[in-house]
Design a protein around this motif. Sequence first.
Motif, PDB file in Angstrom:
ATOM      1  N   ARG A 193       0.847  -1.188   0.000  1.00 11.24           N
ATOM      2  CA  ARG A 193       0.000   0.000   0.000  1.00 11.24           C
ATOM      3  C   ARG A 193       0.889   1.247   0.000  1.00 11.24           C
ATOM      4  O   ARG A 193       2.049   1.207   0.413  1.00 11.24           O
ATOM      5  CB  ARG A 193      -0.894   0.026   1.243  1.00 11.24           C
ATOM      6  N   ILE A 194       0.305   2.387  -0.412  1.00  4.42           N
ATOM      7  CA  ILE A 194       1.038   3.657  -0.354  1.00  4.42           C
ATOM      8  C   ILE A 194       1.471   3.953   1.079  1.00  4.42           C
ATOM      9  O   ILE A 194       2.594   4.399   1.326  1.00  4.42           O
ATOM     10  CB  ILE A 194       0.165   4.810  -0.888  1.00  4.42           C
TER      11      ILE A 194
ATOM     12  N   ARG B 226       2.082  10.793   1.937  1.00  7.39           N
ATOM     13  CA  ARG B 226       1.206   9.916   1.155  1.00  7.39           C
ATOM     14  C   ARG B 226       0.633  10.672  -0.039  1.00  7.39           C
ATOM     15  O   ARG B 226       0.526  10.123  -1.139  1.00  7.39           O
ATOM     16  CB  ARG B 226       0.073   9.393   2.031  1.00  7.39           C
TER      17      ARG B 226
ATOM     18  N   HIS C 209       0.906   9.547  -3.907  1.00  7.56           N
ATOM     19  CA  HIS C 209      -0.317   9.357  -4.690  1.00  7.56           C
ATOM     20  C   HIS C 209      -0.277  10.206  -5.956  1.00  7.56           C
ATOM     21  O   HIS C 209      -0.673   9.752  -7.039  1.00  7.56           O
ATOM     22  CB  HIS C 209      -1.547   9.751  -3.854  1.00  7.56           C
TER      23      HIS C 209
ATOM     24  N   LYS D  71      -0.648   8.941  -9.799  1.00  7.13           N
ATOM     25  CA  LYS D  71      -1.772   9.459 -10.586  1.00  7.13           C
ATOM     26  C   LYS D  71      -1.282  10.140 -11.853  1.00  7.13           C
ATOM     27  O   LYS D  71      -1.915  10.019 -12.909  1.00  7.13           O
ATOM     28  CB  LYS D  71      -2.586  10.436  -9.731  1.00  7.13           C
TER      29      LYS D  71
ATOM     30  N   SER E 141      -6.176   4.437  -9.445  1.00  6.33           N
ATOM     31  CA  SER E 141      -5.469   5.060  -8.320  1.00  6.33           C
ATOM     32  C   SER E 141      -4.326   4.145  -7.910  1.00  6.33           C
ATOM     33  O   SER E 141      -4.177   3.038  -8.430  1.00  6.33           O
ATOM     34  CB  SER E 141      -6.421   5.272  -7.145  1.00  6.33           C
ATOM     35  N   ALA E 142      -3.549   4.591  -6.944  1.00  5.47           N
ATOM     36  CA  ALA E 142      -2.410   3.795  -6.488  1.00  5.47           C
ATOM     37  C   ALA E 142      -2.846   2.431  -5.969  1.00  5.47           C
ATOM     38  O   ALA E 142      -2.144   1.435  -6.156  1.00  5.47           O
ATOM     39  CB  ALA E 142      -1.654   4.556  -5.401  1.00  5.47           C
ATOM     40  N   HIS E 143      -4.020   2.362  -5.341  1.00  5.62           N
ATOM     41  CA  HIS E 143      -4.459   1.086  -4.773  1.00  5.62           C
ATOM     42  C   HIS E 143      -4.778   0.067  -5.861  1.00  5.62           C
ATOM     43  O   HIS E 143      -4.759  -1.142  -5.599  1.00  5.62           O
ATOM     44  CB  HIS E 143      -5.675   1.291  -3.862  1.00  5.62           C
TER      45      HIS E 143
END
Length: 399
Positions: free
Chosen positions: A224-225, A306, A310, A314, A342-344
């Motif tokens: 995760r980020i 974060r 992100h 993006k 998105s990053a996730h």
Amino acid sequence: MPIDSRSSSPASSSLAPIEAIVISPDLDGRDGTNRATGNRPQISAQNDIDAIKAWLARFADTKTTFDNYRKEAERLLLWSTVQLQKPISSLTHEDLLAYQHFLADPQPAARWVMRDGRKFGRSHPDWRPFAGPLSPSSQRQAFIILNTLFSWLVNAGYLAGNPLSLSRQRTRKAKPRVTRYLEEDLWTEVKLTIDAMPKETDREREHYLRTRWLFSLLYLCGVRISEVVGNTMGGFFCRRDKDGEERWWLEIVGKGDKTRIVPATNELMIELARYRREKRLAPFPTPSEDVPLLLPIGTQQRQMTRGAVHALVKQVFLDTANRLKMRGASFESLATRVEAASAHWLRHTAGSHMANSNVDLRHVRDNLGHESITTTSGYLHSSDDARHRETDERHKIKW
């Protein structure tokens, strides 16, 4: 007057974060109708705000959890005292059903929702508890958190009962498949976007290698980020397997302060060494090293936020979408999909691609940390080694 004195009437009153709220005695919960009586409370709180703060104190060391839990408790506190004119410790089951409808459409919006879609800091006079209506999944998450709050206050002897315990607990059907991930062709386009980044100047080259390292880390490790910005390169370590082969691992402290080890594949270690050389560091880190996993451009060795990470991810997705749009109308749907990413999505992409490559699902589970690692797993080195070998052989970034 339920809260602070920045306005002259409840109809126009400004809302304040929980640390700045001043609630009148008739609404602060000291005489709430759901207060526990005739027992020995385990907390010293005499009003609702202090009781909430006692609950929040348990999560002070986990920023993401603390922020999310504070947000939901704060929203309920404000709605209860301002909108309903009741203390939290007097809320009934029916009140909370009304609150769920409120979350779907916080009205009046001028009072409850931040203007122009902006997000203001908690000390800003234009701060509001909401950025907009909550989606059904966000509403469910809010009530899961509030149920935790009420249950704890009952166990602490502050409340007599949990008004949410009467709610019908629906078992959510698992979705047939994860949809927020990048298919192989779209993932290839993202990598092509990164490869096409300018590299002529020192700054451009550093930006390119940092982006390449970030996407390698997100994809190969499925992190995760928050785990990227919250861990250091000292988490890398090397150990020999039963065949005498040295294998690199990355120890991650993740969601809920749970620790897991992730295979650091040969590809990942090559990217790490390349990035570290660019930052004038030795190719491989030492166990005591406190250098963040991702660094800002320049000479500073500080942790990035974060939000900044992100934004990096993006931007790559937006650049990919723009490239695809230039190819014509037939690529519009692909462009729209990657633009929404998105990053996730990269975490879902990693899991999906590992599963599609026939990596054992137990290994995928452990790589992503979907379940906590039990005490005995620390002794199962042969199982770990098989997970490392299979991840290394079948899950590749292929730059």
